[in-house]
Design an enzyme around this catalytic site. Structure first.
Site, PDB file in Angstrom:
ATOM      1  N   ARG A  34      42.160   1.595 -45.797  1.00  0.00           N
ATOM      2  CA  ARG A  34      41.010   0.763 -45.454  1.00  0.00           C
ATOM      3  C   ARG A  34      41.436  -0.635 -45.045  1.00  0.00           C
ATOM      4  NH1 ARG A  34      36.860   2.708 -50.251  1.00  0.00           N
ATOM      5  NH2 ARG A  34      36.161   4.603 -49.193  1.00  0.00           N
ATOM      6  N   GLU A  46      42.751  11.067 -43.254  1.00  0.00           N
ATOM      7  CA  GLU A  46      41.732  12.114 -43.323  1.00  0.00           C
ATOM      8  C   GLU A  46      42.354  13.503 -43.468  1.00  0.00           C
ATOM      9  OE1 GLU A  46      38.745  11.825 -43.934  1.00  0.00           O
ATOM     10  OE2 GLU A  46      38.500   9.690 -43.583  1.00  0.00           O
ATOM     11  N   LEU A  89      52.432  17.944 -51.690  1.00  0.00           N
ATOM     12  CA  LEU A  89      51.033  17.604 -51.398  1.00  0.00           C
ATOM     13  C   LEU A  89      50.172  18.852 -51.180  1.00  0.00           C
ATOM     14  CD1 LEU A  89      49.134  15.198 -51.073  1.00  0.00           C
ATOM     15  CD2 LEU A  89      49.756  15.078 -48.662  1.00  0.00           C
ATOM     16  N   TYR A  91      48.940  22.574 -49.016  1.00  0.00           N
ATOM     17  CA  TYR A  91      48.351  22.935 -47.713  1.00  0.00           C
ATOM     18  C   TYR A  91      49.242  22.438 -46.575  1.00  0.00           C
ATOM     19  CZ  TYR A  91      43.972  24.507 -49.841  1.00  0.00           C
ATOM     20  OH  TYR A  91      43.031  25.180 -50.549  1.00  0.00           O
ATOM     21  N   TYR A 129      34.482  18.253 -39.910  1.00  0.00           N
ATOM     22  CA  TYR A 129      34.448  17.080 -40.797  1.00  0.00           C
ATOM     23  C   TYR A 129      35.368  15.970 -40.281  1.00  0.00           C
ATOM     24  CZ  TYR A 129      35.942  13.723 -44.102  1.00  0.00           C
ATOM     25  OH  TYR A 129      36.286  12.508 -44.634  1.00  0.00           O
ATOM     26  N   ASP A 147      31.528  16.440 -45.748  1.00  0.00           N
ATOM     27  CA  ASP A 147      32.526  17.066 -46.617  1.00  0.00           C
ATOM     28  C   ASP A 147      31.838  17.485 -47.918  1.00  0.00           C
ATOM     29  OD1 ASP A 147      31.988  14.711 -47.842  1.00  0.00           O
ATOM     30  OD2 ASP A 147      34.056  14.210 -48.280  1.00  0.00           O
TER      31      ASP A 147
END
Length: 368
Positions: A34, A46, A89, A91, A129, A147
DNA sequence: AAGACGGGGCT
DNA sequence: AGCCCAGTCTT
């Protein structure tokens, strides 16, 4: 017209937006992604945040951006390096798809992430998303980003009882989100909705007494906030029995690179096989497998330990053996690597556990 | 529509 | 032990 839209008709959208965004501006967490609106950083964050908690992502994001600060740096990296930065992490197809998509952006779009929904949605790893999240957060376009948080929050605020486990339900929430989103501040609005879901409107015991939009919430007014969202449960995981060998010869370890599709694709592992029979001792079964599949003659120890690892859809029960290689003259598919170089390779957590067991039981020291 | 695809933290 | 998490891809 869906039932959600009828409910929106007697809903003070403007005040809802002000209450939600006002709270967000006051209370938002100070997160690394951010700090600016760099589309590349929004993109990386994301992808990492898909099905993954903020606290888990933070160190990975910082390390990743340090190592690959922009599209060009990531496009020019080797996949091995990218997977190493993703190690642990989960996936892992996210990492491979991101790498592939970044190369495409470098080649086709001059390194600039498109702000066109059509082009964006075609990139690997960017689904509905993530497309909405990038368009709203990086480019401030009024696109919904639905989401799990948003479905939970909106199911409560608008009292939507559709089953969020069903794929087609997402459309209902996208329509609702599209109607509620602030056209002036789409980035803040979408992030506020997700922040509310993470900090206040939590899956269990939501903090309704502290909620900035409590007076807009239909579920709260009916006392139904704990009953929503409706989600049908999934079934339990399949058990898989595995025999695994930590093979050594002098200062070398024998490791295997997994195939480029399927579970843990392209990550490294210690040689192992699934054991479907109990007619043969697992140690013997594994020795035969090592000879037939990898062409190595090995003499395995007694059972050194078992490791369990639970995935989302299956459970590995791994019997671990140590072994000495007698002959590797017809070896195939395996790599011999120096033990001290082991940390160059990306291993999934179950195999990290196996190596930890080896270090403990064999009492070896690994010098950096 | 349903299943594959990680890993960790909370109840 | 089961559920959830800033989901996407394949079949």
């Amino acid at each position: 017209m869906g039932q959600s839209l009828q409910k929106i008709e007697n809903f003070d959208i403007k005040t809802f937006q002000e209450d939600l965004i006002g709270w967000y501006i006051r209370e938002k967490r100070d997160l690394p992604w951010r700090k600016d609106q760099d589309p590349y950083k929004v993109w990386v964050s994301e992808i990492m945040l898909q099905q993954t908690r903020v606290e888990t992502v933070i160190p990975y994001f910082n390390n990743f951006i340090k190592k690959f600060p922009n599209v060009e740096a990531l496009a020019n990296a080797d996949e091995e390096e990218v997977l190493k930065a993703w190690e642990g992490l989960g996936y892992y197809s996210r990492a491979r798809n991101l790498h592939s998509a970044v190369k495409e952006v470098a080649a086709k779009y001059g390194g600039k992430l498109p702000d066109d929904p059509k082009q964006l949605g075609k990139l690997k790893g960017i689904g509905p998303y993530t497309k909405g999240a990038i368009l709203s957060i990086a480019y401030n376009k009024p696109e919904p980003a639905v989401d799990g948080n948003v479905m939970r929050v909106l199911s409560r605020i608008l009292l939507i009882e559709e089953d969020i486990a069903k794929p087609k339900t997402r459309r209902i929430f996208e329509e609702a989100a599209a109607n509620l989103i602030s056209k002036e501040r789409p980035s803040d609005f979408n992030q506020a909705l997700m922040e509310l879901g993470a900090m206040v409107c939590t899956p269990t015991s939501p903090s309704c007494l502290l909620c900035p939009v409590q007076e807009h919430c239909l579920a709260f007014s009916e006392g139904l906030q704990e009953k929503l969202p409706v989600k049908t449960r999934s079934k339990s995981t399949k058990q898989v029995s595995i025999a695994c060998a930590v093979l050594v010869q002098n200062n070398d370890l024998y490791i295997h690179k997994r195939p480029d599709t399927g579970l843990l694709a392209n990550l490294w592992e210690f040689p192992n096989c699934e054991v479907r029979t109990n007619r043969i001792p697992k140690r013997i079964y594994l020795e035969n497998f090592l000879r037939e599949e990898y062409g190595v003659e090995a003499e395995l120890s007694e059972l050194k330990g078992t490791i369990q690892h639970v995935f989302s859809h299956l459970t590995w029960n791994i019997n671990v053996y140590f072994g000495k290689v007698c002959s590797d003259e017809s070896m195939k598919e395996l790599e011999k690597v120096f033990i001290k170089d082991i940390d160059r390779y990306a291993f999934p957590v179950p195999h990290q556990k196996i190596f930890a067991l080896y270090k403990e039981k064999a009492g070896i020291q690994v010098e950096p």
